[in-house]
Design an enzyme around this catalytic site. Structure first.
Site, PDB file in Angstrom:
ATOM      1  N   ILE A 178      32.520  14.602  27.806  1.00 25.06           N
ATOM      2  CA  ILE A 178      31.106  14.895  27.575  1.00 25.06           C
ATOM      3  C   ILE A 178      30.855  15.238  26.115  1.00 25.06           C
ATOM      4  O   ILE A 178      29.869  14.802  25.523  1.00 25.06           O
ATOM      5  CB  ILE A 178      30.650  16.062  28.487  1.00 25.06           C
ATOM      6  CG1 ILE A 178      30.695  15.633  29.958  1.00 25.06           C
ATOM      7  CG2 ILE A 178      29.252  16.521  28.111  1.00 25.06           C
ATOM      8  CD1 ILE A 178      30.430  16.774  30.929  1.00 25.06           C
ATOM      9  N   ASP A 188      39.561  25.797  17.185  1.00 24.69           N
ATOM     10  CA  ASP A 188      40.260  26.153  18.413  1.00 24.69           C
ATOM     11  C   ASP A 188      39.546  27.363  18.977  1.00 24.69           C
ATOM     12  O   ASP A 188      39.634  28.460  18.408  1.00 24.69           O
ATOM     13  CB  ASP A 188      41.724  26.472  18.115  1.00 24.69           C
ATOM     14  CG  ASP A 188      42.514  26.834  19.363  1.00 24.69           C
ATOM     15  OD1 ASP A 188      41.911  26.978  20.443  1.00 24.69           O
ATOM     16  OD2 ASP A 188      43.749  26.984  19.260  1.00 24.69           O
ATOM     17  N   ASN A 195      30.884  23.640  24.919  1.00 30.28           N
ATOM     18  CA  ASN A 195      31.315  22.622  25.874  1.00 30.28           C
ATOM     19  C   ASN A 195      32.825  22.628  26.127  1.00 30.28           C
ATOM     20  O   ASN A 195      33.280  22.112  27.144  1.00 30.28           O
ATOM     21  CB  ASN A 195      30.883  21.244  25.343  1.00 30.28           C
ATOM     22  CG  ASN A 195      31.512  20.105  26.081  1.00 30.28           C
ATOM     23  OD1 ASN A 195      31.145  19.781  27.209  1.00 30.28           O
ATOM     24  ND2 ASN A 195      32.501  19.461  25.448  1.00 30.28           N
ATOM     25  N   TYR A 198      39.298  27.581  37.412  1.00 30.32           N
ATOM     26  CA  TYR A 198      38.138  26.963  36.757  1.00 30.32           C
ATOM     27  C   TYR A 198      36.849  27.600  37.257  1.00 30.32           C
ATOM     28  O   TYR A 198      35.952  27.926  36.466  1.00 30.32           O
ATOM     29  CB  TYR A 198      38.151  25.462  37.051  1.00 30.32           C
ATOM     30  CG  TYR A 198      37.076  24.664  36.365  1.00 30.32           C
ATOM     31  CD1 TYR A 198      37.250  24.208  35.056  1.00 30.32           C
ATOM     32  CD2 TYR A 198      35.891  24.322  37.018  1.00 30.32           C
ATOM     33  CE1 TYR A 198      36.278  23.458  34.419  1.00 30.32           C
ATOM     34  CE2 TYR A 198      34.917  23.567  36.395  1.00 30.32           C
ATOM     35  CZ  TYR A 198      35.110  23.139  35.098  1.00 30.32           C
ATOM     36  OH  TYR A 198      34.145  22.393  34.463  1.00 30.32           O
ATOM     37  N   LYS A 225      34.121  29.750  35.072  1.00 29.70           N
ATOM     38  CA  LYS A 225      32.715  29.348  34.926  1.00 29.70           C
ATOM     39  C   LYS A 225      31.767  30.443  35.415  1.00 29.70           C
ATOM     40  O   LYS A 225      30.674  30.616  34.853  1.00 29.70           O
ATOM     41  CB  LYS A 225      32.467  28.044  35.687  1.00 29.70           C
ATOM     42  CG  LYS A 225      33.125  26.827  35.065  1.00 29.70           C
ATOM     43  CD  LYS A 225      32.697  26.599  33.623  1.00 29.70           C
ATOM     44  CE  LYS A 225      33.161  25.251  33.086  1.00 29.70           C
ATOM     45  NZ  LYS A 225      32.833  25.075  31.652  1.00 29.70           N
ATOM     46  N   THR A 240      34.747  11.109  33.397  1.00 31.28           N
ATOM     47  CA  THR A 240      35.445  11.354  32.144  1.00 31.28           C
ATOM     48  C   THR A 240      36.923  11.543  32.473  1.00 31.28           C
ATOM     49  O   THR A 240      37.333  11.484  33.634  1.00 31.28           O
ATOM     50  CB  THR A 240      34.921  12.627  31.461  1.00 31.28           C
ATOM     51  OG1 THR A 240      35.170  13.748  32.323  1.00 31.28           O
ATOM     52  CG2 THR A 240      33.431  12.528  31.160  1.00 31.28           C
TER      53      THR A 240
END
Length: 237
Positions: free
Chosen positions: A13, A58, A88, A160, A164, A193
């Site tokens: 993305i 980074d 992102n 993950y 988030k 992706t």
């Protein structure tokens, strides 16, 4: 000329966002990634578009974020700032709690939550100088507490999802502290992706067109302190 700062621009993305924004010469695009020397597609984009600047960043390293901010500041006209900060950068692993190391969970959280905070703090002076002052946290429906009850989600992607959810709270805290900024969490969708896989629902070029439209038209009244998807529908926190 709107100035954009995008983290995680070497692929997926982030790269598509940099590519589509670069097509409009009115934009100045600061496309960041950990290892610019290895980001061949991004380097090629910068060669063919003078409005693209590839910057080493980074998000896991505070000194790297500070150095990137200085690099961007030196490339901008005197007194100019950043109009759009798109946090992102991210990664994840498809394993269960039984398989996943604590160190991996901590590393994912570090990138998504603390990384976004490092970048925000490093670029805050430039955001204050910007005209738009848009801060986007690229999150996911997997970070929604409500979506845990969806059978397609359940216990999947634990580290993950946790990261988030943390990013969503960070986003709300920033929105509360900086009420003159346009700050929101954004679920980009399940996109084809490297990370999303070939079986994902949406083509990356089509999805990113929708993303950009939302970013460019975002307002304090409609978007700040919200969690929305690529179709501008609300996502439950």
């Amino acid at each position: 000329m709107p100035a954009w700062l995008i983290t995680g621009s070497s692929r997926g993305i982030g790269f598509e966002l940099a590519k589509q924004l670069a097509a409009n010469s009115a934009n100045t695009v600061f496309a960041t990634c950990r290892k610019p020397d290895a980001a061949n597609a991004l380097k090629e984009l910068a060669k063919t578009h003078k409005n693209v600047h590839v910057v080493a960043l980074d998000v896991d390293d505070e000194a790297s974020a500070a150095a990137a901010a200085e690099t961007v500041k030196s490339a901008l006209p005197a007194g100019a700032g950043i109009d759009y900060l798109i946090n992102n950068a991210g990664w994840g692993v498809r394993v269960s709690f039984e398989e996943e190391e604590i160190a991996t969970i901590a590393a994912v959280f570090n990138t998504h939550v603390l990384g976004a905070l490092r970048v925000f703090r490093a670029f805050l002076p430039l955001l204050k100088l910007g005209t738009r002052k848009v801060v986007v946290s690229v999150s996911s429906e997997l970070g929604s507490l409500a979506y845990v009850d969806d059978p397609r989600v359940g216990s999947a992607f634990p580290s993950y999802s946790i990261a988030k959810t943390g990013l969503n709270m960070l986003t709300r805290k920033i929105a509360k502290q900086y009420p003159d900024f346009i700050v929101f969490a954004f679920a980009p969708g399940w996109i084809k992706t490297e990370m999303g896989g070939s079986g994902a629902e949406y083509e990356v070029d089509d999805a990113v067109k929708r993303h950009i439209k939302i970013y460019e038209t975002a307002t304090l009244e409609k978007h700040t302190d919200k969690f929305i998807n690529q179709f501008e529908d609300p996502v439950a926190w």
